[in-house]
Design a protein around this motif. Structure first.
Motif, PDB file in Angstrom:
ATOM      1  N   SER A 193      74.378 -26.032 -66.061  1.00 14.67           N
ATOM      2  CA  SER A 193      74.678 -25.537 -67.409  1.00 14.67           C
ATOM      3  C   SER A 193      75.447 -26.498 -68.299  1.00 14.67           C
ATOM      4  O   SER A 193      75.556 -26.275 -69.492  1.00 14.67           O
ATOM      5  N   SER A 223      69.459 -25.486 -76.521  1.00 16.61           N
ATOM      6  CA  SER A 223      70.746 -25.135 -75.941  1.00 16.61           C
ATOM      7  C   SER A 223      70.542 -24.377 -74.630  1.00 16.61           C
ATOM      8  O   SER A 223      69.710 -23.470 -74.553  1.00 16.61           O
ATOM      9  N   PHE A 224      71.314 -24.769 -73.608  1.00 21.70           N
ATOM     10  CA  PHE A 224      71.254 -24.045 -72.337  1.00 21.70           C
ATOM     11  C   PHE A 224      71.591 -22.572 -72.554  1.00 21.70           C
ATOM     12  O   PHE A 224      70.949 -21.688 -71.980  1.00 21.70           O
ATOM     13  N   ARG A 225      72.597 -22.304 -73.377  1.00 21.62           N
ATOM     14  CA  ARG A 225      73.031 -20.923 -73.596  1.00 21.62           C
ATOM     15  C   ARG A 225      71.918 -20.088 -74.234  1.00 21.62           C
ATOM     16  O   ARG A 225      71.709 -18.926 -73.888  1.00 21.62           O
ATOM     17  N   THR A 226      71.195 -20.693 -75.187  1.00 21.76           N
ATOM     18  CA  THR A 226      70.087 -19.972 -75.808  1.00 21.76           C
ATOM     19  C   THR A 226      68.994 -19.687 -74.776  1.00 21.76           C
ATOM     20  O   THR A 226      68.453 -18.580 -74.706  1.00 21.76           O
ATOM     21  N   GLU A 272      69.388 -19.460 -71.610  1.00 17.00           N
ATOM     22  CA  GLU A 272      69.922 -18.480 -70.663  1.00 17.00           C
ATOM     23  C   GLU A 272      69.790 -17.060 -71.225  1.00 17.00           C
ATOM     24  O   GLU A 272      69.388 -16.127 -70.508  1.00 17.00           O
ATOM     25  N   ARG A 273      70.107 -16.875 -72.514  1.00 17.87           N
ATOM     26  CA  ARG A 273      69.978 -15.555 -73.132  1.00 17.87           C
ATOM     27  C   ARG A 273      68.523 -15.098 -73.162  1.00 17.87           C
ATOM     28  O   ARG A 273      68.201 -13.942 -72.881  1.00 17.87           O
TER      29      ARG A 273
END
Length: 274
Positions: free
Chosen positions: A136, A214-217, A219-220
């Motif tokens: 991440s 983005s990793f966070r995007t 991931e979501r």
């Protein structure tokens, strides 16, 4: 690299220190020296390379990594194992550093001067969260490669392709900017005590990250899409603002289901969301 003093058999070390695998810590010990040497060889030449090992237990894999020439940092939560690891440290002066603590709470990158190889027979109960954490961060990552023992089912989820039953969030989060393969299967009988399931060693190497993602995007998106994997994307992605509209903008049919999307399509969707 040979130890300074001859090493006693691992079973003898375990008996002398009264060790047994802890079920609550997800421990299963490996004794087969040839098998452990094969695992230590998967990352390539470890001579004078930094190595991170999580959950070394009594030190079976640690021995193999040290014999391969690695400079090993081992993080062990079970203080019962610390004296056995201390014996290994004495046998390989200056090549083994043992840190007592929880790998989920320790800031591993700050422990290293360069990029370590991560090589671990991971405790089953922390393997997946550790891997997701290692995937991440900023890219290229702080580690050079990951050689990790998982339950076979988890290993298959990491390397799965679209339309396979094992394909899901873990496959996408691993494969969008790294290459993953099953390096070798490991039979349950190789462990003490034998777990109820088969295992496999996965080898992961970083690859260039796609730009604008983005990793966070990601991931979501994958959490929503695979959280309701039997539903069409127009339903499963509703909780992610703008996702359904983004599907249509990049030409992905909202009537498809998550398991049919390639990693590249998930990446394109994440990029469209910004």
């Amino acid at each position: 690299m040979d130890p300074v003093t001859p090493l006693p058999p691992l079973r003898e070390v375990i008996a002398r220190h009264g060790l047994s695998a802890s079920k609550s810590l997800g421990q299963n010990f490996l004794f087969d020296g040839q098998l452990l040497a094969r695992i230590a060889a998967i990352p390539g030449d470890l001579a004078d390379q930094e190595v991170l090992e999580i959950g070394p237990g009594p030190g079976g894999l640690t021995r193999a990594l040290l014999m391969a020439g690695g400079r090993v940092t081992a993080i062990e939560r079970d203080r019962r194992c610390i004296p056995a690891l201390a014996e290994l440290s004495d046998a390989f002066p200056g090549r083994l550093r043992v840190i007592e603590g929880d790998a989920l709470r320790i800031n591993a990158p700050e422990l290293f001067e360069g990029q370590p190889h991560i090589v671990s027979n991971l405790p089953y109960n922390v393997g997946t969260p550790l891997l997701v954490g290692w995937l991440s961060g900023a890219w290229l990552p702080w580690w050079k490669s990951c050689t990790l023992m998982f339950q076979k089912e988890v290993a298959e989820r990491i390397v799965a392709a679209p339309d396979q039953s094992a394909y899901g969030r873990l496959a996408v989060l691993t494969q969008w900017r790294s290459q993953a393969r099953i390096a070798m299967p490991v039979h349950r009988s190789a462990f003490t005590p034998p777990p109820k399931v088969m295992s496999a060693v996965v080898h992961i190497t970083p690859a260039p990250a796609p730009e604008g993602v983005s990793f966070r995007t990601l991931e979501r998106l994958t959490a929503a899409a695979f959280g309701q994997r039997r539903k069409m994307l127009r339903q499963s992605l509703k909780p992610v603002a703008g996702a359904v509209e983004a599907l249509e903008s990049i030409g992905i049919d909202p009537a498809r289901r998550a398991e049919t999307l390639s990693v590249a399509e998930f990446v394109a969707l994440a990029r469209a969301l910004g």
